[in-house]
Scaffold this motif. Structure first.
Motif, PDB file in Angstrom:
ATOM      1  N   LYS A  47       0.887  -1.223  -0.187  1.00  0.00           N
ATOM      2  CA  LYS A  47       0.269  -0.139  -0.304  1.00  0.00           C
ATOM      3  C   LYS A  47       1.163   1.053  -0.271  1.00  0.00           C
ATOM      4  CE  LYS A  47      -3.797  -1.977   2.047  1.00  0.00           C
ATOM      5  NZ  LYS A  47      -4.780  -1.923   3.097  1.00  0.00           N
ATOM      6  N   ARG A  48       2.602   1.333   0.198  1.00  0.00           N
ATOM      7  CA  ARG A  48       3.060   2.732   0.411  1.00  0.00           C
ATOM      8  C   ARG A  48       4.911   2.075  -0.687  1.00  0.00           C
ATOM      9  NH1 ARG A  48       6.409   3.600   4.078  1.00  0.00           N
ATOM     10  NH2 ARG A  48       5.751   5.523   4.355  1.00  0.00           N
ATOM     11  N   ALA A  49       4.854   2.537  -1.360  1.00  0.00           N
ATOM     12  CA  ALA A  49       6.369   2.446  -1.906  1.00  0.00           C
ATOM     13  C   ALA A  49       7.048   2.259  -0.634  1.00  0.00           C
ATOM     14  CB  ALA A  49       6.770   3.552  -2.167  1.00  0.00           C
ATOM     15  N   MET A  50       8.510   1.452  -0.082  1.00  0.00           N
ATOM     16  CA  MET A  50       9.365   1.102   0.573  1.00  0.00           C
ATOM     17  C   MET A  50      10.552  -0.249   0.861  1.00  0.00           C
ATOM     18  SD  MET A  50       6.883  -0.753   3.567  1.00  0.00           S
ATOM     19  CE  MET A  50       5.477  -2.666   2.925  1.00  0.00           C
ATOM     20  N   ILE A  51      11.194   0.022   1.276  1.00  0.00           N
ATOM     21  CA  ILE A  51      12.148  -0.893   1.230  1.00  0.00           C
ATOM     22  C   ILE A  51      11.792  -1.306   2.948  1.00  0.00           C
ATOM     23  CG2 ILE A  51      14.410  -2.452   1.991  1.00  0.00           C
ATOM     24  CD1 ILE A  51      15.017  -0.244  -0.680  1.00  0.00           C
ATOM     25  N   GLU A  52      11.155  -2.787   3.091  1.00  0.00           N
ATOM     26  CA  GLU A  52      10.962  -2.725   4.449  1.00  0.00           C
ATOM     27  C   GLU A  52      11.423  -4.223   5.253  1.00  0.00           C
ATOM     28  OE1 GLU A  52       7.575  -4.671   7.744  1.00  0.00           O
ATOM     29  OE2 GLU A  52       7.322  -5.224   4.827  1.00  0.00           O
ATOM     30  N   LYS A  53      12.507  -3.940   6.546  1.00  0.00           N
ATOM     31  CA  LYS A  53      13.450  -4.851   6.552  1.00  0.00           C
ATOM     32  C   LYS A  53      12.711  -5.917   7.405  1.00  0.00           C
ATOM     33  CE  LYS A  53      17.566  -1.863   6.626  1.00  0.00           C
ATOM     34  NZ  LYS A  53      18.627  -1.229   7.933  1.00  0.00           N
ATOM     35  N   LEU A  54      13.086  -7.933   6.613  1.00  0.00           N
ATOM     36  CA  LEU A  54      12.440  -8.887   7.749  1.00  0.00           C
ATOM     37  C   LEU A  54      13.363  -9.402   7.736  1.00  0.00           C
ATOM     38  CD1 LEU A  54      10.005  -9.820   4.603  1.00  0.00           C
ATOM     39  CD2 LEU A  54       9.939  -8.357   6.302  1.00  0.00           C
ATOM     40  N   VAL A 169      22.345   4.398  -0.099  1.00  0.00           N
ATOM     41  CA  VAL A 169      21.062   3.889   0.471  1.00  0.00           C
ATOM     42  C   VAL A 169      20.511   4.759   0.527  1.00  0.00           C
ATOM     43  CG1 VAL A 169      20.087   2.383   2.300  1.00  0.00           C
ATOM     44  CG2 VAL A 169      22.840   1.689   1.241  1.00  0.00           C
ATOM     45  N   GLU A 170      20.536   5.795   1.264  1.00  0.00           N
ATOM     46  CA  GLU A 170      19.787   6.712   2.197  1.00  0.00           C
ATOM     47  C   GLU A 170      19.293   7.668   0.900  1.00  0.00           C
ATOM     48  OE1 GLU A 170      18.858   7.526   4.968  1.00  0.00           O
ATOM     49  OE2 GLU A 170      20.368   5.708   5.217  1.00  0.00           O
ATOM     50  N   LYS A 171      19.911   7.906  -0.330  1.00  0.00           N
ATOM     51  CA  LYS A 171      19.284   8.567  -1.464  1.00  0.00           C
ATOM     52  C   LYS A 171      18.228   7.716  -1.860  1.00  0.00           C
ATOM     53  CE  LYS A 171      20.795   9.380  -6.143  1.00  0.00           C
ATOM     54  NZ  LYS A 171      21.800   9.441  -7.054  1.00  0.00           N
ATOM     55  N   ALA A 172      18.282   6.059  -2.333  1.00  0.00           N
ATOM     56  CA  ALA A 172      17.381   5.503  -1.957  1.00  0.00           C
ATOM     57  C   ALA A 172      16.672   5.024  -1.471  1.00  0.00           C
ATOM     58  CB  ALA A 172      17.891   3.699  -3.116  1.00  0.00           C
ATOM     59  N   ALA A 174      14.971   7.519   0.241  1.00  0.00           N
ATOM     60  CA  ALA A 174      13.925   8.791  -0.041  1.00  0.00           C
ATOM     61  C   ALA A 174      13.612   8.364  -0.646  1.00  0.00           C
ATOM     62  CB  ALA A 174      15.351   9.333  -0.182  1.00  0.00           C
ATOM     63  N   LEU A 175      13.453   8.014  -2.715  1.00  0.00           N
ATOM     64  CA  LEU A 175      13.726   7.730  -3.872  1.00  0.00           C
ATOM     65  C   LEU A 175      11.700   7.543  -3.138  1.00  0.00           C
ATOM     66  CD1 LEU A 175      12.721   8.044  -6.675  1.00  0.00           C
ATOM     67  CD2 LEU A 175      13.914   6.184  -6.812  1.00  0.00           C
ATOM     68  N   PHE A 176      11.539   6.294  -2.355  1.00  0.00           N
ATOM     69  CA  PHE A 176      10.628   5.667  -2.537  1.00  0.00           C
ATOM     70  C   PHE A 176       9.456   6.368  -1.576  1.00  0.00           C
ATOM     71  CE2 PHE A 176      13.379   2.009  -3.458  1.00  0.00           C
ATOM     72  CZ  PHE A 176      12.347   0.497  -3.081  1.00  0.00           C
ATOM     73  N   GLU A 177       9.810   6.854  -0.216  1.00  0.00           N
ATOM     74  CA  GLU A 177       9.163   8.643  -0.403  1.00  0.00           C
ATOM     75  C   GLU A 177       8.602   9.466  -0.739  1.00  0.00           C
ATOM     76  OE1 GLU A 177       8.325   7.568   3.130  1.00  0.00           O
ATOM     77  OE2 GLU A 177       8.970   6.291   3.080  1.00  0.00           O
ATOM     78  N   ALA A 178       9.769   9.537  -1.679  1.00  0.00           N
ATOM     79  CA  ALA A 178       9.245  10.237  -2.267  1.00  0.00           C
ATOM     80  C   ALA A 178       8.043  10.173  -3.456  1.00  0.00           C
ATOM     81  CB  ALA A 178      10.533  11.837  -3.534  1.00  0.00           C
ATOM     82  N   GLU A 179       8.755   8.508  -3.707  1.00  0.00           N
ATOM     83  CA  GLU A 179       7.515   8.130  -3.973  1.00  0.00           C
ATOM     84  C   GLU A 179       5.863   8.441  -3.643  1.00  0.00           C
ATOM     85  OE1 GLU A 179       6.630   7.576  -7.368  1.00  0.00           O
ATOM     86  OE2 GLU A 179       9.311   7.927  -8.196  1.00  0.00           O
TER      87      GLU A 179
END
Length: 184
Positions: A47-54, A169-172, A174-179
């Motif tokens: 439901k939202r763009a993210m990279i979730e650490k499992l 990594v932080e830029k990547a 941030a791209l997900f949050e910008a989306e």
């Protein structure tokens, strides 16, 4: 049998210590994404763009990657093998190769692979790829890496010049949050 996140992580941890970890983990991811409803019950619907650490260790990273509609991530490498299993939507990957004798590490397109829900892709250690979600829906995928995805020295390529730079990594992230912000 329904997908169980804790069992999946335990099985991947065991596999990474054994023979042919990429092959075994590819089978584990394939089994997981075949049960896409079970995966979504365990980790949620995209439901939202993210990279979730499992799970993250020096030898293994498991993340839930959710791509926003029409989202594209610049060419990058992992410097380790990767298994990508899509459980919802589609990922379009462009594979790139370095130009011979180019001092800027410039790349050119060398192939492509589209991965739909219930499908898996195996990426080798030296693969450079960019990713696009071509759909108008969120795409969810389990990504498994043979190392610490967040701490490996990696490269990314400028999407306009295709020249190599240091992966940020932080830029990547941030791209997900910008989306996500753009979708509001």
């Amino acid at each position: 049998m329904s997908f169980n996140l804790e069992s999946f992580i335990a099985d991947c941890k065991s596999a990474v210590e054994g023979d042919k970890p990429q092959e075994v983990i590819a089978e584990l991811v394939q089994s997981a994404v075949q049960d896409y409803k079970g995966v979504m019950a365990a980790i949620g619907e995209p439901k939202r763009a993210m990279i979730e650490k499992l799970y993250v260790s020096d030898s293994l990273t498991i993340v839930n990657v959710v791509w926003a509609p029409k989202m594209t991530l610049m060419p990058h490498n992992h410097n380790t093998w990767a298994i990508i299993g899509v459980y919802s939507g589609r990922e379009d990957n462009i594979f790139w190769r370095r130009l011979k004798d180019d001092k800027n590490g410039k790349i050119e397109a060398a192939g492509a692979q589209s991965i739909a829900a219930t499908e898996v892709a195996k990426l080798g250690k030296n693969i450079v790829h960019s990713v696009t979600n071509p759909t108008s829906e969120f795409t969810g995928a389990i990504h498994v890496y043979g190392g610490n995805f967040f701490e490996l020295d990696r490269s990314e390529w400028d999407p306009m010049s295709l020249n190599e730079g240091v992966y940020d990594v932080e830029k990547a992230l941030a791209l997900f949050e910008a989306e996500n912000a753009a979708l509001k």
